[in-house]
Every structure is written in C-alpha cells, then in structure tokens.
Design a protein around this motif. Structure first.
Motif, PDB file in Angstrom:
ATOM      1  N   VAL A 183      12.178  -3.818   2.053  1.00  0.00           N
ATOM      2  CA  VAL A 183      10.859  -4.258   2.516  1.00  0.00           C
ATOM      3  C   VAL A 183      10.047  -3.070   3.006  1.00  0.00           C
ATOM      4  CG1 VAL A 183       9.669  -5.615   4.277  1.00  0.00           C
ATOM      5  CG2 VAL A 183      11.612  -6.599   3.048  1.00  0.00           C
ATOM      6  N   ARG A 184      10.692  -2.161   3.732  1.00  0.00           N
ATOM      7  CA  ARG A 184       9.993  -0.984   4.234  1.00  0.00           C
ATOM      8  C   ARG A 184       9.487  -0.116   3.083  1.00  0.00           C
ATOM      9  NH1 ARG A 184      10.369  -0.185   9.585  1.00  0.00           N
ATOM     10  NH2 ARG A 184      11.911  -1.454  10.712  1.00  0.00           N
ATOM     11  N   ARG A 185      10.303   0.036   2.051  1.00  0.00           N
ATOM     12  CA  ARG A 185       9.893   0.845   0.901  1.00  0.00           C
ATOM     13  C   ARG A 185       8.699   0.206   0.193  1.00  0.00           C
ATOM     14  NH1 ARG A 185      11.766   4.807  -2.363  1.00  0.00           N
ATOM     15  NH2 ARG A 185      11.118   4.728  -4.555  1.00  0.00           N
ATOM     16  N   ARG A 186       8.754  -1.111  -0.007  1.00  0.00           N
ATOM     17  CA  ARG A 186       7.651  -1.794  -0.673  1.00  0.00           C
ATOM     18  C   ARG A 186       6.381  -1.704   0.173  1.00  0.00           C
ATOM     19  NH1 ARG A 186       6.585  -8.158  -1.515  1.00  0.00           N
ATOM     20  NH2 ARG A 186       4.837  -7.963  -2.955  1.00  0.00           N
ATOM     21  N   ALA A 187       6.527  -1.875   1.492  1.00  0.00           N
ATOM     22  CA  ALA A 187       5.362  -1.772   2.364  1.00  0.00           C
ATOM     23  C   ALA A 187       4.730  -0.393   2.267  1.00  0.00           C
ATOM     24  CB  ALA A 187       5.761  -2.082   3.803  1.00  0.00           C
ATOM     25  N   TRP A 188       5.560   0.650   2.207  1.00  0.00           N
ATOM     26  CA  TRP A 188       5.046   2.014   2.083  1.00  0.00           C
ATOM     27  C   TRP A 188       4.293   2.192   0.769  1.00  0.00           C
ATOM     28  CZ3 TRP A 188       3.718   6.196   4.509  1.00  0.00           C
ATOM     29  CH2 TRP A 188       3.564   7.383   3.810  1.00  0.00           C
ATOM     30  N   GLU A 189       4.868   1.675  -0.325  1.00  0.00           N
ATOM     31  CA  GLU A 189       4.221   1.801  -1.633  1.00  0.00           C
ATOM     32  C   GLU A 189       2.885   1.053  -1.671  1.00  0.00           C
ATOM     33  OE1 GLU A 189       7.253   0.314  -4.191  1.00  0.00           O
ATOM     34  OE2 GLU A 189       8.340   2.227  -4.290  1.00  0.00           O
ATOM     35  N   LEU A 190       2.794  -0.063  -0.935  1.00  0.00           N
ATOM     36  CA  LEU A 190       1.573  -0.860  -0.919  1.00  0.00           C
ATOM     37  C   LEU A 190       0.583  -0.393   0.143  1.00  0.00           C
ATOM     38  CD1 LEU A 190       3.108  -4.422  -1.368  1.00  0.00           C
ATOM     39  CD2 LEU A 190       1.877  -3.086  -3.078  1.00  0.00           C
ATOM     40  N   GLY A 191       0.997   0.572   0.958  1.00  0.00           N
ATOM     41  CA  GLY A 191       0.101   1.053   2.011  1.00  0.00           C
ATOM     42  C   GLY A 191      -0.036   0.101   3.169  1.00  0.00           C
ATOM     43  N   LEU A 218      -1.120  -0.687  -4.447  1.00  0.00           N
ATOM     44  CA  LEU A 218      -2.060   0.035  -3.587  1.00  0.00           C
ATOM     45  C   LEU A 218      -1.556   1.443  -3.283  1.00  0.00           C
ATOM     46  CD1 LEU A 218      -3.442  -2.465  -1.043  1.00  0.00           C
ATOM     47  CD2 LEU A 218      -4.449  -0.252  -1.364  1.00  0.00           C
ATOM     48  N   SER A 219      -2.379   2.427  -3.414  1.00  0.00           N
ATOM     49  CA  SER A 219      -1.964   3.802  -3.138  1.00  0.00           C
ATOM     50  C   SER A 219      -1.914   4.039  -1.638  1.00  0.00           C
ATOM     51  CB  SER A 219      -2.943   4.788  -3.782  1.00  0.00           C
ATOM     52  OG  SER A 219      -2.670   6.099  -3.359  1.00  0.00           O
ATOM     53  N   SER A 220      -0.763   4.466  -1.154  1.00  0.00           N
ATOM     54  CA  SER A 220      -0.626   4.708   0.278  1.00  0.00           C
ATOM     55  C   SER A 220      -1.471   5.890   0.731  1.00  0.00           C
ATOM     56  CB  SER A 220       0.844   4.956   0.624  1.00  0.00           C
ATOM     57  OG  SER A 220       1.319   6.113  -0.055  1.00  0.00           O
ATOM     58  N   ALA A 221      -1.862   6.748  -0.223  1.00  0.00           N
ATOM     59  CA  ALA A 221      -2.657   7.923   0.145  1.00  0.00           C
ATOM     60  C   ALA A 221      -4.056   7.536   0.608  1.00  0.00           C
ATOM     61  CB  ALA A 221      -2.749   8.883  -1.041  1.00  0.00           C
ATOM     62  N   TYR A 222      -4.546   6.356   0.157  1.00  0.00           N
ATOM     63  CA  TYR A 222      -5.896   5.941   0.497  1.00  0.00           C
ATOM     64  C   TYR A 222      -5.922   4.661   1.330  1.00  0.00           C
ATOM     65  CZ  TYR A 222      -7.296   9.395  -2.946  1.00  0.00           C
ATOM     66  OH  TYR A 222      -7.469  10.560  -3.617  1.00  0.00           O
ATOM     67  N   ALA A 223      -4.750   4.225   1.807  1.00  0.00           N
ATOM     68  CA  ALA A 223      -4.688   3.002   2.599  1.00  0.00           C
ATOM     69  C   ALA A 223      -5.302   3.232   3.978  1.00  0.00           C
ATOM     70  CB  ALA A 223      -3.252   2.529   2.744  1.00  0.00           C
ATOM     71  N   GLU A 224      -5.956   2.195   4.484  1.00  0.00           N
ATOM     72  CA  GLU A 224      -6.472   2.260   5.845  1.00  0.00           C
ATOM     73  C   GLU A 224      -5.320   2.309   6.827  1.00  0.00           C
ATOM     74  OE1 GLU A 224      -9.024  -0.950   6.725  1.00  0.00           O
ATOM     75  OE2 GLU A 224     -10.547  -0.404   5.231  1.00  0.00           O
ATOM     76  N   ARG A 225      -5.458   3.094   7.875  1.00  0.00           N
ATOM     77  CA  ARG A 225      -4.438   3.179   8.907  1.00  0.00           C
ATOM     78  C   ARG A 225      -5.083   2.858  10.253  1.00  0.00           C
ATOM     79  NH1 ARG A 225      -0.001   5.331   6.509  1.00  0.00           N
ATOM     80  NH2 ARG A 225       1.072   5.244   8.500  1.00  0.00           N
TER      81      ARG A 225
END
Length: 451
Positions: free
Chosen positions: A169-177, A212-219
């Motif tokens: 789940v953590r890996r998928r969350a990271w990939e989805l941002g 979703l690219s994690s590089a452009y995800a809102e944080r």
C-alpha cells in the motif's frame, strides 16, 4: 503505603535551574532504585537523574522543554512504608495504565496527575555529562476513522501518529503521489488498505489507474519540532553571540599546494608510528604561532565587566558537528603540542563529542576557535564567533584552480580562509595582518616547524 517526592537536585557550579529534556518513566511505571528517571540539561550537556528509592510513579512535575528550578518537585512516587511527604498523603492514581501516553502533554504545573508526553529514551551517559538527543512524544491512540469520500484538507490523524499500511500500500501510495497522513484507514486499528487509496483518489477527482506522478503531486504535510535540549542551547548561544558581538568577516585565499605536498610526505613517512595528518592540525599550529604576534586574537571579552583578557595559553576550540548538534570541544594548551599531538587530541575529542562522552571541562574554556565544513566548505562562509571569544577561523574547501606563476598558467590547490572578528576588540587592520601571517606560514609550511 507512603508518598516519596524527588526534587530537582543541585547539579553544582552555581546552576539555579535546568531544562528537562527527557522523561525515562511515565505515571504507572514501577521504578527500581538507581533507575534513571529523567535527563536534564545544563549548558551543553545532560545529566541523568536516578531514583533513590523503589516505588511506583504517581505524577511527573514538568514537561519536556520546561525550565525547572533546583529544589522544584521533579517526580512523585508511591513507596512501601513511610514516604518523605509530611502526613503521607494518599497516593494519586496514575491517569493511565502503563502503555502509550496520550497525545496531549502534561501541564507544566507540578504534581499533575495527567501524564505528559512520554519521550523515548535519551543518549546521556552516566555518570558524566553528555549531549542530549531530541525526544519524541509517544504516539497517541488512534480511533478507527470511517471512510469519507472527500479529499481531506488536513491530516486525518494527530501529528506524529504514523499511518498504518502494508509495504504494498505504501509503494502504491508513493507511485500515485498520495500522502498517507491524509488518507482515512478502514482496516483494523485504522490500517490503510488499497480500497482506501481508491476512495481518496476518487474524492480528488483523479481517474483510476492514471499513475499520478509523485514528482508533481501536491504536498501538504507539516512537522512542528520543539526547539529543546541541546538545539535550544545552540540557538540561544548563537543568538546571544550575534546580538552582543559586532561581527566583521575577512576572507583571504591561500595557496596550499606546498602544504598538501608536505602533508603527503609526512604521512608517507610517519603515519604508521605517529598517525595521519589532515589539514586541520597544520592550520592549528599556524594559529598557535600567529597569536604570539597578535595576542589580541587569543582573548575573551567579558562585555558585562568591560574587560578583555588575553591568554598566553591557546585553548583551541574545534567546532564539531554531532547528531545532537554543533559542539565545540577544546584542545587544551595547543601551544604545547606538535601537529601529531594536536591531530590525536582533535580525533579523541571529536569521538567523545559524537558519542556523548565529552565532559563539561572538554567542552568549555576555549580562547579561539577553528571551524570547518570540510568538503562542504563552500567558497566563502561568515562564521559566528564563539562568545566570549573575539576571533574564529573558518576553513573552506580546497579546489584546484589555474593560477599564474612566473608568467605561466599552472594548476594550484587553493583554499579560502573565512574568519570573523569582534570589532569592539579587533581592528580591521589587525585582523587582516593576522590572517596574512597565517597565510604566509601555510604557503611556506616549513615555517610551521621553525621556532
């Protein structure tokens, strides 16, 4: 049963108050004799406070980060027999059974029955003084939250409470941002499952499976870290130094080609029997020799009394970065040590500081300081003077650059010295001449060994 109150002991050296930096116990804990109860800080190190009795913790007298006066109530224990509280007042029950402490911290008032945030253990070493580490609050209990099909605008759990999720789940969350701190968990104990990620994505209006690219995800995460313990002492010392001392900096480049060549030869010949030399002990030797002609640099200024004390002894501070923060162990009487002896002492002190074994005496009394960021030294720095000293020598990194020598372009190893001075005591010309004297010795390193 009786009640036993342990008060903040007198640490000595005229200290009237200390900072509470870590609790080792919490209400409800059983305590053995000589068990460490808390860590408190004086100046640049912490002291462990042991229990003189066997008992059960009833209440804590303060919270982490609080300044406590000597003689103030530190902790209250329930003990067998008669305690030391007059009248033996009935013991107060602990607010919680042993286990995770609640997220809210204890009241700063003494004898609170609500347990404060319970820090994880410290790094102080008994019985000597040692640097503290930042304490973390125990995680709060997390009630299971229902899944809500909307994008949360704030974290769904208290700050510091780590989301529970499987590695997949953590890996998928990271990939989805996706930041798990903002996802409601529908599994046992609030565990986040794949379906929760789907609901979160749908609530944000994102199409499923788009990657979703994690590089452009809102944080949106924020982390508030209390400035306590050693970090607070460092902040106070730096603020005090900048507030009280009118700094000025002087930067000069030094050709260390010959110095590096000599250092390499000395290490080739003597490393096995004397140890390896770095640049630092050679610079230290240059400073020791230079202050003979510029004694105003090897001084401490008591600006409250309006007195400058020049020292014959060179107690050389070496700024050292540790996990707990910046510390300045001191090479005592550097004027009486050759470069190899200085190197050995610097190595010993640095290890003691980094492992928390440096004593108070090894961390105080410097008369002039050297600071270096090594390979990260940059081109120019503006070091802060180690109050109440009046000078600090800053070392920048060595770079190979083309220089003109005898009309020809040649590769030379160049290094900047970025140093700061107290303008109330040191004039600009004196500072420049002092650094030029050091430069001359470093560029003609044989002078380091000539008396």
């Amino acid at each position: 049963m009786g009640m036993h109150v342990i008060k903040m002991p007198d640490i000595g050296e005229g200290i009237a108050e200390v900072e509470l930096v870590a609790w080792r116990v919490q209400p409800g804990d059983e305590v053995k004799e000589d068990q460490i109860l808390a860590d408190v800080m004086t100046d640049k190190a912490t002291v462990e406070i042991p229990s003189p009795v066997v008992g059960k913790v009833v209440s804590l007298g303060g919270k982490v980060g609080e300044q406590m006066a000597v003689g103030a109530e530190l902790i209250r224990l329930e003990v067998d027999g008669v305690g030391n509280v007059k009248g033996d007042a009935p013991a107060r029950p602990a607010a919680t059974a042993p286990g995770p402490a609640p997220a809210s911290s204890a009241s700063s008032a003494p004898l609170t029955s609500s347990p404060p945030v319970s820090p994880e253990g410290g790094t102080a070493v008994a019985p000597v003084l040692s640097p503290s580490t930042t304490s973390k609050g125990a995680p709060a209990e997390q009630a299971k939250q229902p899944v809500v099909a909307r994008a949360p605008v704030a974290p769904t759990r208290p700050a510091g409470d780590k989301p529970i999720a499987s590695p997949a789940v953590r890996r998928r969350a990271w990939e989805l941002g996706i930041e798990l701190q903002y996802v409601h968990g529908s599994g046992p104990a609030g565990r986040i499952v794949h379906e929760d990620l789907d609901v979160y994505l749908a609530s944000r209006g994102q199409p499923m499976g788009t990657g979703l690219s994690s590089a452009y995800a809102e944080r949106h995460e924020e982390e508030a870290t209390p400035v306590i313990g050693l970090r607070r002492k460092i902040a106070q010392k730096m603020q005090d130094a900048k507030r009280r001392i009118p700094h000025f900096s002087y930067v000069e480049e030094v050709d260390v080609t010959e110095l590096e060549a000599l250092r390499t030869k000395l290490n080739t010949k003597y490393a096995a029997e004397r140890g390896k030399l770095t640049l630092l002990p050679l610079l230290a030797r240059a400073v020791v020799l230079a202050v003979r002609d510029f004694p105003m640099m090897n001084a401490r200024f008591d600006d409250d009394a309006g007195v400058v004390t020049r020292h014959g002894a060179v107690h050389l501070g070496i700024a050292t970065q540790t996990e707990a923060g910046l510390m300045v162990p001191v090479v005592q009487h550097a004027e009486s040590r050759d470069p190899w002896a200085i190197a050995a002492e610097v190595s010993r002190l640095a290890e003691a500081a980094r492992t928390g074994k440096a004593s108070r005496e090894e961390l105080s009394g410097s008369t002039i300081t050297i600071t270096s960021l090594g390979a990260l030294g940059g081109i120019v720095t503006t070091p802060v003077i180690n109050h109440p000293e009046v000078a600090i020598i800053g070392v920048n990194r060595i770079v190979e650059r083309p220089m003109i020598r005898g009309g020809a372009v040649v590769a030379r190893q160049m290094m900047n010295l970025s140093s700061s001075f107290d303008h109330r005591v040191v004039d600009g010309m004196d500072a420049a001449e002092f650094i030029q004297a050091i430069r001359a010795m470093l560029e003609s390193p044989a002078m380091l060994f000539v008396e």
